[in-house]
Design a protein around this motif. Structure first.
Motif, PDB file in Angstrom:
ATOM      1  N   ARG A  93       9.827   2.441 -14.989  1.00  5.05           N
ATOM      2  CA  ARG A  93      10.464   2.991 -13.793  1.00  5.05           C
ATOM      3  C   ARG A  93      10.340   4.511 -13.786  1.00  5.05           C
ATOM      4  NH1 ARG A  93      16.219  -0.387 -13.490  1.00  5.05           N
ATOM      5  NH2 ARG A  93      15.303  -2.482 -13.460  1.00  5.05           N
ATOM      6  N   THR A  94      10.563   5.121 -14.938  1.00  3.72           N
ATOM      7  CA  THR A  94      10.467   6.577 -15.036  1.00  3.72           C
ATOM      8  C   THR A  94       9.045   7.050 -14.805  1.00  3.72           C
ATOM      9  OG1 THR A  94      12.281   6.576 -16.649  1.00  3.72           O
ATOM     10  CG2 THR A  94      10.921   8.561 -16.518  1.00  3.72           C
ATOM     11  N   VAL A  95       8.081   6.364 -15.407  1.00  4.10           N
ATOM     12  CA  VAL A  95       6.677   6.755 -15.266  1.00  4.10           C
ATOM     13  C   VAL A  95       6.225   6.661 -13.816  1.00  4.10           C
ATOM     14  CG1 VAL A  95       4.306   6.112 -15.855  1.00  4.10           C
ATOM     15  CG2 VAL A  95       6.066   6.183 -17.634  1.00  4.10           C
ATOM     16  N   TYR A  96       6.580   5.575 -13.147  1.00  3.18           N
ATOM     17  CA  TYR A  96       6.165   5.391 -11.753  1.00  3.18           C
ATOM     18  C   TYR A  96       6.831   6.391 -10.824  1.00  3.18           C
ATOM     19  CZ  TYR A  96       4.359   0.895 -13.408  1.00  3.18           C
ATOM     20  OH  TYR A  96       3.681  -0.086 -14.076  1.00  3.18           O
ATOM     21  N   PHE A  97       8.013   6.877 -11.194  1.00  6.60           N
ATOM     22  CA  PHE A  97       8.758   7.779 -10.314  1.00  6.60           C
ATOM     23  C   PHE A  97       8.430   9.248 -10.564  1.00  6.60           C
ATOM     24  CE2 PHE A  97      12.625   9.875  -8.635  1.00  6.60           C
ATOM     25  CZ  PHE A  97      12.660   9.278  -7.379  1.00  6.60           C
ATOM     26  N   LEU A  98       7.762   9.565 -11.662  1.00  2.33           N
ATOM     27  CA  LEU A  98       7.468  10.960 -11.986  1.00  2.33           C
ATOM     28  C   LEU A  98       6.693  11.699 -10.898  1.00  2.33           C
ATOM     29  CD1 LEU A  98       6.657  10.991 -15.816  1.00  2.33           C
ATOM     30  CD2 LEU A  98       8.537  12.123 -14.638  1.00  2.33           C
ATOM     31  N   PRO A  99       5.655  11.104 -10.287  1.00  4.44           N
ATOM     32  CA  PRO A  99       4.931  11.852  -9.232  1.00  4.44           C
ATOM     33  C   PRO A  99       5.813  12.221  -8.045  1.00  4.44           C
ATOM     34  CG  PRO A  99       3.633   9.976  -9.986  1.00  4.44           C
ATOM     35  CD  PRO A  99       4.998   9.827 -10.588  1.00  4.44           C
ATOM     36  N   SER A 103       6.302  18.509  -7.046  1.00  7.11           N
ATOM     37  CA  SER A 103       6.040  19.143  -5.749  1.00  7.11           C
ATOM     38  C   SER A 103       4.713  18.659  -5.179  1.00  7.11           C
ATOM     39  CB  SER A 103       6.014  20.661  -5.905  1.00  7.11           C
ATOM     40  OG  SER A 103       5.508  21.280  -4.747  1.00  7.11           O
ATOM     41  N   MET A 104       4.705  18.358  -3.877  1.00  8.94           N
ATOM     42  CA  MET A 104       3.477  17.908  -3.223  1.00  8.94           C
ATOM     43  C   MET A 104       2.396  18.980  -3.281  1.00  8.94           C
ATOM     44  SD  MET A 104       1.710  15.636  -1.710  1.00  8.94           S
ATOM     45  CE  MET A 104       2.817  14.331  -1.151  1.00  8.94           C
ATOM     46  N   VAL A 105       2.792  20.249  -3.241  1.00  6.55           N
ATOM     47  CA  VAL A 105       1.809  21.324  -3.347  1.00  6.55           C
ATOM     48  C   VAL A 105       1.138  21.293  -4.708  1.00  6.55           C
ATOM     49  CG1 VAL A 105       1.488  23.827  -3.351  1.00  6.55           C
ATOM     50  CG2 VAL A 105       3.042  22.772  -1.700  1.00  6.55           C
ATOM     51  N   VAL A 106       1.926  21.111  -5.759  1.00 11.71           N
ATOM     52  CA  VAL A 106       1.372  21.046  -7.116  1.00 11.71           C
ATOM     53  C   VAL A 106       0.459  19.829  -7.254  1.00 11.71           C
ATOM     54  CG1 VAL A 106       1.945  20.785  -9.557  1.00 11.71           C
ATOM     55  CG2 VAL A 106       3.335  22.270  -8.094  1.00 11.71           C
ATOM     56  N   VAL A 107       0.914  18.688  -6.761  1.00 10.14           N
ATOM     57  CA  VAL A 107       0.094  17.470  -6.828  1.00 10.14           C
ATOM     58  C   VAL A 107      -1.215  17.658  -6.072  1.00 10.14           C
ATOM     59  CG1 VAL A 107      -0.016  15.050  -6.123  1.00 10.14           C
ATOM     60  CG2 VAL A 107       2.076  15.948  -7.147  1.00 10.14           C
ATOM     61  N   SER A 108      -1.143  18.266  -4.896  1.00 10.17           N
ATOM     62  CA  SER A 108      -2.350  18.474  -4.094  1.00 10.17           C
ATOM     63  C   SER A 108      -3.332  19.411  -4.810  1.00 10.17           C
ATOM     64  CB  SER A 108      -1.981  19.049  -2.727  1.00 10.17           C
ATOM     65  OG  SER A 108      -1.142  18.171  -2.014  1.00 10.17           O
ATOM     66  N   LEU A 109      -2.821  20.452  -5.445  1.00  7.14           N
ATOM     67  CA  LEU A 109      -3.688  21.367  -6.187  1.00  7.14           C
ATOM     68  C   LEU A 109      -4.368  20.663  -7.352  1.00  7.14           C
ATOM     69  CD1 LEU A 109      -1.521  24.618  -6.239  1.00  7.14           C
ATOM     70  CD2 LEU A 109      -3.691  24.297  -5.049  1.00  7.14           C
ATOM     71  N   LEU A 110      -3.602  19.857  -8.091  1.00  9.21           N
ATOM     72  CA  LEU A 110      -4.170  19.138  -9.227  1.00  9.21           C
ATOM     73  C   LEU A 110      -5.267  18.170  -8.782  1.00  9.21           C
ATOM     74  CD1 LEU A 110      -0.960  18.377 -11.332  1.00  9.21           C
ATOM     75  CD2 LEU A 110      -2.750  20.026 -11.851  1.00  9.21           C
ATOM     76  N   LEU A 151      -5.773   8.188  -1.142  1.00  4.85           N
ATOM     77  CA  LEU A 151      -5.552   7.730  -2.512  1.00  4.85           C
ATOM     78  C   LEU A 151      -4.498   8.584  -3.203  1.00  4.85           C
ATOM     79  CD1 LEU A 151      -6.312   5.986  -4.969  1.00  4.85           C
ATOM     80  CD2 LEU A 151      -8.137   7.639  -5.449  1.00  4.85           C
ATOM     81  N   MET A 152      -4.608   9.888  -3.070  1.00  2.00           N
ATOM     82  CA  MET A 152      -3.638  10.783  -3.689  1.00  2.00           C
ATOM     83  C   MET A 152      -2.244  10.591  -3.097  1.00  2.00           C
ATOM     84  SD  MET A 152      -1.832  13.821  -3.248  1.00  2.00           S
ATOM     85  CE  MET A 152      -2.663  14.744  -1.965  1.00  2.00           C
ATOM     86  N   SER A 153      -2.153  10.391  -1.792  1.00  2.00           N
ATOM     87  CA  SER A 153      -0.857  10.242  -1.135  1.00  2.00           C
ATOM     88  C   SER A 153      -0.167   8.955  -1.564  1.00  2.00           C
ATOM     89  CB  SER A 153      -1.034  10.272   0.386  1.00  2.00           C
ATOM     90  OG  SER A 153      -1.611  11.490   0.813  1.00  2.00           O
ATOM     91  N   VAL A 154      -0.933   7.872  -1.696  1.00  2.00           N
ATOM     92  CA  VAL A 154      -0.349   6.615  -2.160  1.00  2.00           C
ATOM     93  C   VAL A 154       0.151   6.764  -3.583  1.00  2.00           C
ATOM     94  CG1 VAL A 154      -0.872   4.222  -2.750  1.00  2.00           C
ATOM     95  CG2 VAL A 154      -1.698   5.173  -0.593  1.00  2.00           C
ATOM     96  N   TRP A 155      -0.651   7.393  -4.430  1.00  2.00           N
ATOM     97  CA  TRP A 155      -0.249   7.598  -5.826  1.00  2.00           C
ATOM     98  C   TRP A 155       1.036   8.405  -5.914  1.00  2.00           C
ATOM     99  CZ3 TRP A 155       0.255  12.211  -8.544  1.00  2.00           C
ATOM    100  CH2 TRP A 155       0.414  12.089  -9.929  1.00  2.00           C
ATOM    101  N   GLN A 156       1.172   9.426  -5.070  1.00  2.00           N
ATOM    102  CA  GLN A 156       2.340  10.286  -5.137  1.00  2.00           C
ATOM    103  C   GLN A 156       3.595   9.628  -4.564  1.00  2.00           C
ATOM    104  OE1 GLN A 156       4.259  12.027  -2.713  1.00  2.00           O
ATOM    105  NE2 GLN A 156       5.355  13.301  -4.201  1.00  2.00           N
ATOM    106  N   GLY A 157       3.449   8.808  -3.525  1.00  2.00           N
ATOM    107  CA  GLY A 157       4.618   8.275  -2.836  1.00  2.00           C
ATOM    108  C   GLY A 157       5.039   6.881  -3.230  1.00  2.00           C
ATOM    109  N   VAL A 158       4.212   6.176  -4.012  1.00  2.00           N
ATOM    110  CA  VAL A 158       4.517   4.780  -4.305  1.00  2.00           C
ATOM    111  C   VAL A 158       5.781   4.642  -5.151  1.00  2.00           C
ATOM    112  CG1 VAL A 158       3.143   4.619  -6.427  1.00  2.00           C
ATOM    113  CG2 VAL A 158       3.458   2.590  -4.989  1.00  2.00           C
ATOM    114  N   GLY A 159       6.088   5.638  -5.977  1.00  2.00           N
ATOM    115  CA  GLY A 159       7.265   5.548  -6.838  1.00  2.00           C
ATOM    116  C   GLY A 159       8.562   5.556  -6.041  1.00  2.00           C
ATOM    117  N   PHE A 160       8.626   6.391  -5.014  1.00  2.00           N
ATOM    118  CA  PHE A 160       9.834   6.442  -4.185  1.00  2.00           C
ATOM    119  C   PHE A 160      10.041   5.125  -3.447  1.00  2.00           C
ATOM    120  CE2 PHE A 160      11.822   7.361  -0.042  1.00  2.00           C
ATOM    121  CZ  PHE A 160      13.045   7.832  -0.482  1.00  2.00           C
ATOM    122  N   THR A 161       8.954   4.592  -2.890  1.00  2.00           N
ATOM    123  CA  THR A 161       9.048   3.313  -2.190  1.00  2.00           C
ATOM    124  C   THR A 161       9.435   2.193  -3.144  1.00  2.00           C
ATOM    125  OG1 THR A 161       7.268   4.135  -0.764  1.00  2.00           O
ATOM    126  CG2 THR A 161       7.860   1.808  -0.554  1.00  2.00           C
TER     127      THR A 161
END
Length: 279
Positions: A93-99, A103-110, A151-161
């Protein structure tokens, strides 16, 4: 007691919304010595003939149609897995929620660095294909730029959902599963006749929130592609911001925002209506 919060609500939410509606019918510019003049529907007539606007609408719907079901479905699968009474579920649960908490800006840069010619994505694909894969400049290819952002957006938002699905799963009484098991129901039958109906309110909320987030796509575009290449990743929100702050066309940007509001409202109402009918 509520006056400070109410004042902030009026100043930073209600007043900007009213101004956006009003400016949509004017020729207002962000920096201009001339006062705004009422122009009627001129901004909306310009929208109809603007190819960039139609490209942004097409990209926005394409993004939403792909991301909403993929993110919701993958999150439901993860929620079912971490809801199982086995060891290690808290860790996952923690791993999936980390993204989500990043910050979306940090994720987008990476991910922008990962999508480069010599980035991690191309290196990984080359390793998996034993060097046969030809590196792709993902974010500078009109055919691949938007799918890469998806792909990046799904990876980042799937934990919240996943967390929302998990909360819905835990509201379903365990007695229903026990009764269905006594009646001989298998895993799939339990999911179809117990779990899925029990998630009616949860899935309505998830579909509406994910859809609104998908239609509001901006940060990823601004950081990773700036609407390019060839407007293949331009979205309605990004075009509104670009028109208002880069091109200084406040009235035109307000018209785009008004159309965006009507789009999201229509889609949300249709989703809620369909969910109620199915329920």
């Amino acid at each position: 007691m509520i006056s400070p919060a109410l004042a902030l609500f009026l100043v930073f939410l209600i007043v900007p919304i009213v101004l956006a509606f009003a400016l949509a019918f004017t020729n207002a510019r962000l920096i201009s010595p001339n006062p705004p003049e009422f122009t009627g529907l001129d901004n909306f007539a310009l929208l109809v003939t603007d190819p960039v606007f139609w490209a942004s609408v097409r990209n926005t719907f394409y993004f939403a149609v792909v991301v909403v079901p993929v993110q919701a479905g993958l999150a439901l699968l993860l929620a079912v897995l971490v809801n199982a009474k086995v060891r290690g579920t808290r860790f996952f649960r923690t791993v999936y929620f980390l993204p989500v908490v990043t910050s979306m800006v940090v994720v987008s840069l990476l991910w922008r660095f990962m999508y480069e010619d010599d980035g991690l994505i191309n290196k990984l694909l080359q390793a998996l294909t034993l060097g046969r894969f030809t590196p792709v400049d993902w974010l500078n290819d009109p055919d691949w730029a938007l799918p890469a952002i998806m792909l990046m957006s799904v990876w980042q938002g799937v934990g919240f959902t996943m967390i929302i699905w998990l909360a819905g799963l835990q509201t379903i009484p365990a007695e229903l599963y026990e009764a269905s098991e006594l009646d001989g129901a298998g895993t799939w039958q339990q999911f179809r006749y117990v779990t899925w109906p029990g998630l009616l309110q949860t899935r309505t909320f998830i579909l509406v929130t994910i859809t609104i987030a998908a239609f509001s796509l901006f940060t990823q575009i601004s950081v990773m592609t700036q609407g390019g290449p060839l407007d293949s990743t331009t979205t309605v929100v990004y075009q509104a911001v670009r028109s208002g702050y880069e091109q200084l066309q406040t009235g035109y940007a307000s018209a785009i925002s008004l159309v965006f509001f009507l789009m999201v409202l229509t889609v949300s109402l249709v989703q809620r209506r369909l969910s109620r009918e199915r329920g």
